[in-house]
Motif scaffolding. Structure first.
Motif, PDB file in Angstrom:
ATOM      1  N   LEU A  67     -11.327  24.113 -67.710  1.00 52.33           N
ATOM      2  CA  LEU A  67     -12.250  23.392 -66.830  1.00 52.33           C
ATOM      3  C   LEU A  67     -13.670  23.922 -66.977  1.00 52.33           C
ATOM      4  N   ASP A  68     -13.782  25.212 -67.339  1.00 52.38           N
ATOM      5  CA  ASP A  68     -15.096  25.857 -67.363  1.00 52.38           C
ATOM      6  C   ASP A  68     -15.905  25.569 -68.619  1.00 52.38           C
ATOM      7  N   ASN A  69     -15.246  25.302 -69.736  1.00 57.27           N
ATOM      8  CA  ASN A  69     -15.966  25.109 -71.003  1.00 57.27           C
ATOM      9  C   ASN A  69     -15.286  24.034 -71.841  1.00 57.27           C
ATOM     10  N   PRO A  70     -15.950  22.885 -72.060  1.00 59.59           N
ATOM     11  CA  PRO A  70     -15.338  21.808 -72.853  1.00 59.59           C
ATOM     12  C   PRO A  70     -14.942  22.246 -74.268  1.00 59.59           C
ATOM     13  N   GLU A  71     -15.682  23.209 -74.845  1.00 63.76           N
ATOM     14  CA  GLU A  71     -15.361  23.649 -76.211  1.00 63.76           C
ATOM     15  C   GLU A  71     -14.043  24.425 -76.253  1.00 63.76           C
ATOM     16  N   THR A  72     -13.684  25.081 -75.145  1.00 67.72           N
ATOM     17  CA  THR A  72     -12.397  25.779 -75.081  1.00 67.72           C
ATOM     18  C   THR A  72     -11.248  24.808 -75.337  1.00 67.72           C
ATOM     19  N   LEU A  73     -11.329  23.632 -74.739  1.00 64.58           N
ATOM     20  CA  LEU A  73     -10.311  22.598 -74.970  1.00 64.58           C
ATOM     21  C   LEU A  73     -10.223  22.245 -76.444  1.00 64.58           C
ATOM     22  N   LEU A  74     -11.370  22.089 -77.083  1.00 64.58           N
ATOM     23  CA  LEU A  74     -11.409  21.686 -78.497  1.00 64.58           C
ATOM     24  C   LEU A  74     -10.789  22.738 -79.399  1.00 64.58           C
ATOM     25  N   VAL A  75     -11.220  24.007 -79.227  1.00 63.70           N
ATOM     26  CA  VAL A  75     -10.715  25.048 -80.136  1.00 63.70           C
ATOM     27  C   VAL A  75      -9.237  25.338 -79.872  1.00 63.70           C
ATOM     28  N   MET A  76      -8.825  25.249 -78.601  1.00 65.20           N
ATOM     29  CA  MET A  76      -7.405  25.430 -78.282  1.00 65.20           C
ATOM     30  C   MET A  76      -6.561  24.363 -78.986  1.00 65.20           C
ATOM     31  N   GLN A  77      -7.020  23.109 -78.928  1.00 71.36           N
ATOM     32  CA  GLN A  77      -6.281  22.025 -79.594  1.00 71.36           C
ATOM     33  C   GLN A  77      -6.257  22.220 -81.107  1.00 71.36           C
ATOM     34  N   GLN A  78      -7.383  22.641 -81.678  1.00 68.17           N
ATOM     35  CA  GLN A  78      -7.439  22.899 -83.120  1.00 68.17           C
ATOM     36  C   GLN A  78      -6.444  23.986 -83.523  1.00 68.17           C
ATOM     37  N   PHE A  79      -6.395  25.046 -82.721  1.00 68.16           N
ATOM     38  CA  PHE A  79      -5.507  26.171 -83.021  1.00 68.16           C
ATOM     39  C   PHE A  79      -4.050  25.721 -83.038  1.00 68.16           C
ATOM     40  N   TYR A  80      -3.610  25.040 -81.985  1.00 70.31           N
ATOM     41  CA  TYR A  80      -2.189  24.670 -81.913  1.00 70.31           C
ATOM     42  C   TYR A  80      -1.835  23.606 -82.943  1.00 70.31           C
ATOM     43  N   CYS A  81      -2.749  22.695 -83.201  1.00 71.99           N
ATOM     44  CA  CYS A  81      -2.473  21.683 -84.242  1.00 71.99           C
ATOM     45  C   CYS A  81      -2.389  22.327 -85.631  1.00 71.99           C
ATOM     46  N   LYS A  82      -3.132  23.405 -85.823  1.00 73.09           N
ATOM     47  CA  LYS A  82      -3.125  24.089 -87.128  1.00 73.09           C
ATOM     48  C   LYS A  82      -1.855  24.910 -87.340  1.00 73.09           C
ATOM     49  N   PHE A  83      -1.385  25.619 -86.296  1.00 72.31           N
ATOM     50  CA  PHE A  83      -0.292  26.574 -86.477  1.00 72.31           C
ATOM     51  C   PHE A  83       1.044  26.149 -85.861  1.00 72.31           C
ATOM     52  N   TYR A  84       1.040  25.123 -85.027  1.00 71.35           N
ATOM     53  CA  TYR A  84       2.271  24.744 -84.312  1.00 71.35           C
ATOM     54  C   TYR A  84       2.627  23.271 -84.480  1.00 71.35           C
ATOM     55  N   ASN A  85       2.209  22.685 -85.574  1.00 74.25           N
ATOM     56  CA  ASN A  85       2.409  21.249 -85.786  1.00 74.25           C
ATOM     57  C   ASN A  85       3.804  20.964 -86.349  1.00 74.25           C
ATOM     58  N   ASP A  86       4.832  21.345 -85.581  1.00 75.57           N
ATOM     59  CA  ASP A  86       6.222  21.202 -86.013  1.00 75.57           C
ATOM     60  C   ASP A  86       7.100  21.209 -84.769  1.00 75.57           C
ATOM     61  N   SER A  87       8.407  21.268 -84.967  1.00 76.73           N
ATOM     62  CA  SER A  87       9.325  21.341 -83.822  1.00 76.73           C
ATOM     63  C   SER A  87      10.246  22.559 -83.928  1.00 76.73           C
ATOM     64  N   ASN A  88       9.774  23.605 -84.609  1.00 72.47           N
ATOM     65  CA  ASN A  88      10.582  24.818 -84.794  1.00 72.47           C
ATOM     66  C   ASN A  88      10.854  25.522 -83.471  1.00 72.47           C
ATOM     67  N   GLN A  89      12.026  26.139 -83.376  1.00 70.57           N
ATOM     68  CA  GLN A  89      12.264  27.051 -82.263  1.00 70.57           C
ATOM     69  C   GLN A  89      11.541  28.365 -82.559  1.00 70.57           C
TER      70      GLN A  89
END
Length: 226
Positions: free
Chosen positions: A32-54
């Motif tokens: 809520l405090d920084n719009p860029e936090t949302l962007l970089v968080m989404q980039q991070f998870y899309c880069k490293f967690y873009n799967d359905s692995n346990q």
């Protein structure tokens, strides 16, 4: 079916604490405090967690103002977000001592792609907590005050259940910090979340008080997580 990344992003987007707090504590929501936090968080998870692995679950305490409290990524300051993860944050620049240990350990584990493919890091209280001290606000842990813990306990159990639903292995959980483990053990007795708890020293403790033996702790982490 949603990917691991989509589920984490959705969890973070809907994250809010609306419960009680003792008078001298506040909760900070980086999304809520920084719009860029949302962007970089989404980039991070899309880069490293873009799967359905346990994945295995590595649990911290709660985010610091200079780590996940800015980047939205646990144990990741802006320095390592850019230099190791390849994601630049323009609106903030932070150095966080725990992040140094975690990324040194990740490097020896096999690097970010190898590590994040198998491990998910988060906290039972996934927002930053600050406490008023001598007129200014300082980092606080959810267990620093008995009234604070009682106020946030149900929220933490609910958060842990939501983390588990992402497809985490509950047969063994890995907990950073001995005091943290004592409190998570209480939550586990109440909610029956994990079968086995493995306790590891907290990265901040290692960096501040055991830096000469840092390699031993890196080895200990890798031995437990592999």
């Amino acid at each position: 079916m949603k990917t691991f990344a989509e589920q984490v992003v959705n969890f973070n987007l809907n994250l809010k604490y609306e419960g009680n707090l003792p008078d001298d504590f506040q909760v900070l929501n980086p999304y809520l405090d920084n719009p860029e936090t949302l962007l970089v968080m989404q980039q991070f998870y899309c880069k490293f967690y873009n799967d359905s692995n346990q994945r295995k679950f590595l649990i911290g305490i709660n985010p610091s103002r200079h780590g996940a409290g800015v980047t939205g990524v646990p144990f990741t300051d802006t320095k390592r977000l850019e230099s190791v993860c390849g994601i630049r944050m323009i609106s903030a620049y932070t150095h966080e001592v725990s992040s140094v240990f975690v990324y040194d350990m990740i490097s020896e584990y096999g690097g970010t792609e190898e590590f994040y493919k198998e491990i998910y890091i988060n906290s039972p209280f996934p927002l930053a907590i600050v406490r008023k001290s001598k007129g200014s606000w300082i980092n606080a842990n959810y267990y620093d005050d008995k009234a604070l813990f009682n106020d946030v306990k149900d929220f933490m159990i609910d958060s842990l259940k939501k983390h588990i639903s992402l497809n985490l292995d509950t047969s063994e959980v890995f907990i950073m910090g001995k005091k943290n483990a004592d409190f998570i053990s209480k939550l586990n007795q109440e909610a029956q979340l994990f079968e086995k708890m493995t306790v590891l020293e907290h990265p901040r403790y290692i960096q501040q008080y055991r830096s000469k033996e840092k390699q031993l702790y890196i080895d200990k982490y890798i031995l437990a997580l592999k």
